[in-house]
Design a protein around this motif. Sequence first.
Motif, PDB file in Angstrom:
ATOM      1  N   PHE A  64     -17.307  62.869 -27.532  1.00  0.00           N
ATOM      2  CA  PHE A  64     -16.594  63.291 -26.327  1.00  0.00           C
ATOM      3  C   PHE A  64     -15.090  63.336 -26.609  1.00  0.00           C
ATOM      4  N   TYR A  65     -14.587  62.293 -27.225  1.00  0.00           N
ATOM      5  CA  TYR A  65     -13.155  62.193 -27.522  1.00  0.00           C
ATOM      6  C   TYR A  65     -12.675  63.352 -28.396  1.00  0.00           C
ATOM      7  N   VAL A  66     -13.372  63.596 -29.486  1.00  0.00           N
ATOM      8  CA  VAL A  66     -12.950  64.636 -30.434  1.00  0.00           C
ATOM      9  C   VAL A  66     -13.051  66.023 -29.805  1.00  0.00           C
ATOM     10  N   ASN A  67     -14.154  66.289 -29.101  1.00  0.00           N
ATOM     11  CA  ASN A  67     -14.328  67.614 -28.510  1.00  0.00           C
ATOM     12  C   ASN A  67     -13.374  67.860 -27.350  1.00  0.00           C
ATOM     13  N   TYR A  68     -13.174  66.864 -26.496  1.00  0.00           N
ATOM     14  CA  TYR A  68     -12.258  67.056 -25.365  1.00  0.00           C
ATOM     15  C   TYR A  68     -10.835  67.279 -25.871  1.00  0.00           C
ATOM     16  N   LEU A  69     -10.424  66.473 -26.852  1.00  0.00           N
ATOM     17  CA  LEU A  69      -9.093  66.606 -27.426  1.00  0.00           C
ATOM     18  C   LEU A  69      -8.904  67.996 -28.037  1.00  0.00           C
ATOM     19  N   CYS A  70      -9.886  68.410 -28.824  1.00  0.00           N
ATOM     20  CA  CYS A  70      -9.825  69.726 -29.460  1.00  0.00           C
ATOM     21  C   CYS A  70      -9.810  70.834 -28.413  1.00  0.00           C
ATOM     22  N   GLN A  71     -10.624  70.673 -27.393  1.00  0.00           N
ATOM     23  CA  GLN A  71     -10.696  71.672 -26.321  1.00  0.00           C
ATOM     24  C   GLN A  71      -9.327  71.897 -25.683  1.00  0.00           C
ATOM     25  N   GLN A  72      -8.631  70.824 -25.373  1.00  0.00           N
ATOM     26  CA  GLN A  72      -7.335  70.939 -24.704  1.00  0.00           C
ATOM     27  C   GLN A  72      -6.298  71.597 -25.608  1.00  0.00           C
ATOM     28  N   PRO A  85     -29.826  82.099 -25.439  1.00  0.00           N
ATOM     29  CA  PRO A  85     -29.103  83.284 -24.940  1.00  0.00           C
ATOM     30  C   PRO A  85     -27.920  82.968 -24.042  1.00  0.00           C
ATOM     31  N   GLN A  86     -28.055  81.972 -23.181  1.00  0.00           N
ATOM     32  CA  GLN A  86     -26.972  81.656 -22.240  1.00  0.00           C
ATOM     33  C   GLN A  86     -25.781  80.984 -22.911  1.00  0.00           C
ATOM     34  N   LEU A  87     -25.946  80.520 -24.154  1.00  0.00           N
ATOM     35  CA  LEU A  87     -24.888  79.734 -24.799  1.00  0.00           C
ATOM     36  C   LEU A  87     -24.272  80.401 -26.025  1.00  0.00           C
ATOM     37  N   ILE A  88     -24.905  81.435 -26.558  1.00  0.00           N
ATOM     38  CA  ILE A  88     -24.400  82.008 -27.809  1.00  0.00           C
ATOM     39  C   ILE A  88     -23.007  82.610 -27.625  1.00  0.00           C
ATOM     40  N   GLY A  89     -22.221  82.592 -28.720  1.00  0.00           N
ATOM     41  CA  GLY A  89     -20.867  83.135 -28.684  1.00  0.00           C
ATOM     42  C   GLY A  89     -20.775  84.461 -29.410  1.00  0.00           C
ATOM     43  N   ASP A  90     -19.658  85.138 -29.199  1.00  0.00           N
ATOM     44  CA  ASP A  90     -19.353  86.319 -29.995  1.00  0.00           C
ATOM     45  C   ASP A  90     -18.718  85.871 -31.311  1.00  0.00           C
ATOM     46  N   TYR A  91     -17.845  84.881 -31.212  1.00  0.00           N
ATOM     47  CA  TYR A  91     -17.134  84.365 -32.369  1.00  0.00           C
ATOM     48  C   TYR A  91     -17.290  82.852 -32.444  1.00  0.00           C
ATOM     49  N   TYR A  92     -17.096  82.319 -33.645  1.00  0.00           N
ATOM     50  CA  TYR A  92     -17.211  80.876 -33.886  1.00  0.00           C
ATOM     51  C   TYR A  92     -16.003  80.430 -34.695  1.00  0.00           C
ATOM     52  N   LEU A  93     -15.416  79.351 -34.273  1.00  0.00           N
ATOM     53  CA  LEU A  93     -14.178  78.864 -34.863  1.00  0.00           C
ATOM     54  C   LEU A  93     -14.427  77.482 -35.471  1.00  0.00           C
ATOM     55  N   ALA A  94     -14.059  77.303 -36.739  1.00  0.00           N
ATOM     56  CA  ALA A  94     -14.204  76.016 -37.414  1.00  0.00           C
ATOM     57  C   ALA A  94     -12.879  75.257 -37.336  1.00  0.00           C
ATOM     58  N   VAL A  95     -12.922  74.050 -36.780  1.00  0.00           N
ATOM     59  CA  VAL A  95     -11.698  73.271 -36.574  1.00  0.00           C
ATOM     60  C   VAL A  95     -11.881  71.862 -37.137  1.00  0.00           C
ATOM     61  N   GLN A  96     -10.971  71.463 -37.976  1.00  0.00           N
ATOM     62  CA  GLN A  96     -10.945  70.093 -38.491  1.00  0.00           C
ATOM     63  C   GLN A  96      -9.978  69.290 -37.623  1.00  0.00           C
ATOM     64  N   VAL A  97     -10.431  68.105 -37.190  1.00  0.00           N
ATOM     65  CA  VAL A  97      -9.624  67.259 -36.306  1.00  0.00           C
ATOM     66  C   VAL A  97      -9.198  66.003 -37.063  1.00  0.00           C
ATOM     67  N   ASN A  98      -7.910  65.768 -37.108  1.00  0.00           N
ATOM     68  CA  ASN A  98      -7.368  64.562 -37.733  1.00  0.00           C
ATOM     69  C   ASN A  98      -6.572  63.807 -36.681  1.00  0.00           C
ATOM     70  N   THR A  99      -7.230  62.834 -36.037  1.00  0.00           N
ATOM     71  CA  THR A  99      -6.558  62.090 -34.961  1.00  0.00           C
ATOM     72  C   THR A  99      -5.539  61.106 -35.523  1.00  0.00           C
TER      73      THR A  99
END
Length: 375
Positions: free
Chosen positions: A41-49, A111-125
């Motif tokens: 949750f922490y990593v994804n929420y932080l990355c999302q923002q 089907p309801q969740l697939i994306g057009d594009y996918y982004l790879a992100v490395q998180v270094n807190t």
Amino acid sequence: MVNDWLELTPDSIWLEIPADVQEISWAKSASFTDASIRQRFYVNYLCQQVIFNYLQSGMTGVSLVENQEDFWQLGVNGFTVKLGEKSVVVIASETLDLEAIEIPQEWVDIPQLIGDYYLAVQVNTAESHLRIWGSTTHKDIKEKGQYIKRNLNYSLPRNQLQSGSDSLDLWGECQLQPVKIEPEKMEEKLSLDRLTTLLDILANPQLIFPRKAVAFQEWAAVIVNSNWRKILITRRQKSPVKLTNWFTDNFPIDWQSILNFSSLSLVPAFKNTEIKRIKDLGVELLGNPLALMITIAKTEEVFSLQATVYPTGETSTLPPHLKLSILTETGQVFREVIATDNDEFIRYRFDAELGDKFFIEVALESARVTEYLQV
């Protein structure tokens, strides 16, 4: 520090993590007792923002999809950002190994969740930065990626990805190209009996990887339904409050005596009910301070129950359109009451038998609080 990294790896996009975003992200994740859920949750929420703010600063039509945090609580890594009509699935990871992007199957095959594009992100807190190191399309994942069944992931090696610095160009270049392959239809229609069985299986908190516990199509059918998904999360995180225990003065600490809420104008007709307890819902519903009162009385054959929602702040009326819903154990709406202008409370009375389990949900727009109860 980010500039130093940028000089070493010009093929990536480096973004700083503001201190306030890190603090808010940690505060939002701190309530989870399960360490893996808390960290995901922490990593994804932080990355999302950070990603959302970055994209919004340079583009129009950027928005977040609601209730993404549900998936993190169920073991699914990643989230979606909308760029107009296009969807970008962001896969955040703390790994140092950038040899491939690992994408949960949910983001590729449902089907309801697939994306057009996918982004790879490395998180270094530790060093407070994100690194966008690659991107790809749904089409490339399906055509070039490897499906790893034991992990329910698709893996695409780094040499098959666009570099991180080319990510924004990629989205512009592909507007006229097919970037998504239409998935096979997943029309798994669950009977009520099967849904009940699946929720019983998946709700077991000892089940570390619920997404691997049943057939993927059945798992997909459960998690794409927002009601079933919320019910599953609630059942995995807490046991139902046993209302019959109240007859022996055994109350959970957060269900308080009505004497602690002397400021509430309780309706006289309620005061003869055998047992009443109130839970302060705080300001989780868009800043509106509210409380939920449950009353229970035993008759010869059944239990008579009543759920009531009151405002607890300076305002004496409820926000219009506030919903009080009684849900079955499978998340189906049994009854719903909606506040109108100038309502001082909303309530609903119903009967239940010993052993019945149900949910009471209080919701306003996309915000909601759910209580899991058992007679």
